[in-house]
Enzyme design. Structure first.
Site, PDB file in Angstrom:
ATOM      1  CG  ASP A 161      40.519  45.009  42.925  1.00 26.83           C
ATOM      2  OD1 ASP A 161      40.540  45.565  41.817  1.00 26.83           O
ATOM      3  OD2 ASP A 161      41.342  45.259  43.830  1.00 26.83           O
ATOM      4  N   GLY A 219      44.864  42.488  44.304  1.00 20.16           N
ATOM      5  CA  GLY A 219      43.492  42.158  44.707  1.00 20.16           C
ATOM      6  C   GLY A 219      43.412  41.012  45.698  1.00 20.16           C
ATOM      7  CB  SER A 233      41.441  42.506  50.392  1.00 23.13           C
ATOM      8  OG  SER A 233      41.257  43.451  49.357  1.00 23.13           O
ATOM      9  CB  ALA A 234      39.043  41.487  45.669  1.00 22.45           C
TER      10      ALA A 234
HETATM   11  C1  MEV Z   1      41.875  48.663  42.037  1.00 22.26           C
HETATM   12  O1  MEV Z   1      42.670  47.505  42.185  1.00 22.26           O
HETATM   13  C2  MEV Z   1      42.702  49.873  42.080  1.00 22.26           C
HETATM   14  C3  MEV Z   1      41.971  51.202  42.009  1.00 22.26           C
HETATM   15  O2  MEV Z   1      41.456  51.431  40.693  1.00 22.26           O
HETATM   16  C4  MEV Z   1      40.865  51.317  43.026  1.00 22.26           C
HETATM   17  C5  MEV Z   1      39.539  50.686  42.639  1.00 22.26           C
HETATM   18  O3  MEV Z   1      39.259  50.437  41.470  1.00 22.26           O
HETATM   19  O4  MEV Z   1      38.757  50.426  43.577  1.00 22.26           O
HETATM   20  C6  MEV Z   1      43.027  52.272  42.278  1.00 22.26           C
END
Ligand code: MEV
Length: 320
Positions: A150, A105, A107-108
């Site tokens: 995220d 995560g 980028s988040a």
């Molecule tokens: C998130 O880190 C990973 C996924 O579940 C995509 C999402 O939730 O946006 C694969």
């Protein structure tokens, strides 16, 4: 007003990635690895984004979409400016200790730290919900169809139980007995591409995969119960089952399996893909006293191993 510096944590998905995109619940943990954004007012009418990794970009405010790793950060800044009803020129400097494109995560965390730093710089008393929502704009630009888990866990910290549309709950769990060990497969991948591939497989084989998605939902509920009892043995077993479900939807590969079996054989309570899979990092849940040995075994098969804990701290104002 001088500079404002804000940090936000990385995340690992404990259970439920991919299934969460289709509306199932998932549980994510904020980690003790952080991204930092420092925002500063400019006298010019530009938005300047600076990162050690990607250099300096200056945006005039009217750009259409560009293929540029800093463009999503600019979109987050623009969204906060919109919320504040301002055209103020400003500069944001990004520094991150979070490995990119690895399922953590990054980028988040950058988006959340940026949204919060810019809001504070503009004197906007933004709620965590507003920070989460503005950060999501950057996530959509990068990942196409993100669930929003995220940016939510990065803003709020701790352990969260999340599902699209229903929002999230913070879980009250004491993680002091365990540590999280992450090992990098060295394979970079795109979350957006993997999510699209999984959704295509789900619609092609819906009569089979609907049952896998239903099992994932029960698995997340049982993991939540096990966490609330602090039964980490059961949490580890459920992580292993979750990994099997992720293999079933096609996001594992030989390198990830090697790391996962290394962690399990070294004594991890559970080990699985975390995030989109296809590469990136694996997550191993370990008793505190076993973590170092497990990390050592993993370092024989991985170029980057991180030992970390759950961070109760979400987005945090560091100065300003
Ligand atoms: C998130 O880190 C990973 C996924 O579940 C995509 C999402 O939730 O946006 C694969």
């Amino acid at each position: 007003m001088g500079n404002v510096t804000v940090t936000a944590p990385a995340k690992a998905i404990l259970v439920g990635e991919h299934f969460v995109v289709a509306g199932c619940p998932a549980i994510a943990l904020a980690l003790d690895i952080r991204a930092k954004a420092t925002a500063e007012l400019l006298n010019e009418d530009v938005i300047e984004i600076v990162s050690k990794e990607f250099g300096i970009r200056r945006y005039g405010g009217k750009e259409t979409r560009v293929e540029d790793p800093l463009y999503p950060v600019y979109l987050v800044v623009k969204e906060v400016l919109k919320l504040a009803g301002s055209n103020q020129g400003l500069k944001v400097v990004i520094e991150s200790n979070i490995p990119p494109a690895a399922g953590l995560g990054s980028s988040a965390a950058v988006a959340v730290a940026t949204a919060s730093a810019v809001a504070k710089l503009l004197g906007l008393n933004a709620s965590l919900e507003e920070i989460t929502r503005t950060a999501y704009t950057g996530e959509v630009e990068i990942h196409k169809k993100p669930s929003g888990i995220d940016n939510t866990v990065s803003a709020y910290g701790g352990a969260i139980y999340f599902s699209i549309g229903k929002g999230f709950e913070r879980l009250d769990v004491n993680f002091s007995q365990v540590r999280l060990v992450l090992a990098d497969s060295g394979i970079q991948r795109s979350t957006g591409t993997l999510v699209a591939r999984v959704l295509a497989l789900k619609s092609k084989h819906s009569s089979v995969l609907d049952q896998v998605y239903a099992a994932a939902t029960v698995l997340v509920e049982n993991t939540r119960d096990a966490l609330e009892r602090e039964d980490f043995t059961a949490v580890g077993e459920l992580m292993n089952i979750n990994h099997g479900l992720l293999s079933a939807i096609g996001v594992s590969n030989a390198k990830l399996e090697e790391l996962i079996y290394t962690a399990r054989q070294a004594g991890a309570l559970g080990a699985k893909i975390t995030g989109a899979g296809g590469g990136g990092m694996i997550l191993a849940l370990c008793w505190r006293e076993d973590a170092e040995q497990i990390a050592m075994e993993l370092s024989k098969a991985s170029t980057k191993v991180l030992m970390t804990s759950v961070s109760e701290k979400g987005v945090t104002l560091e100065s300003g």
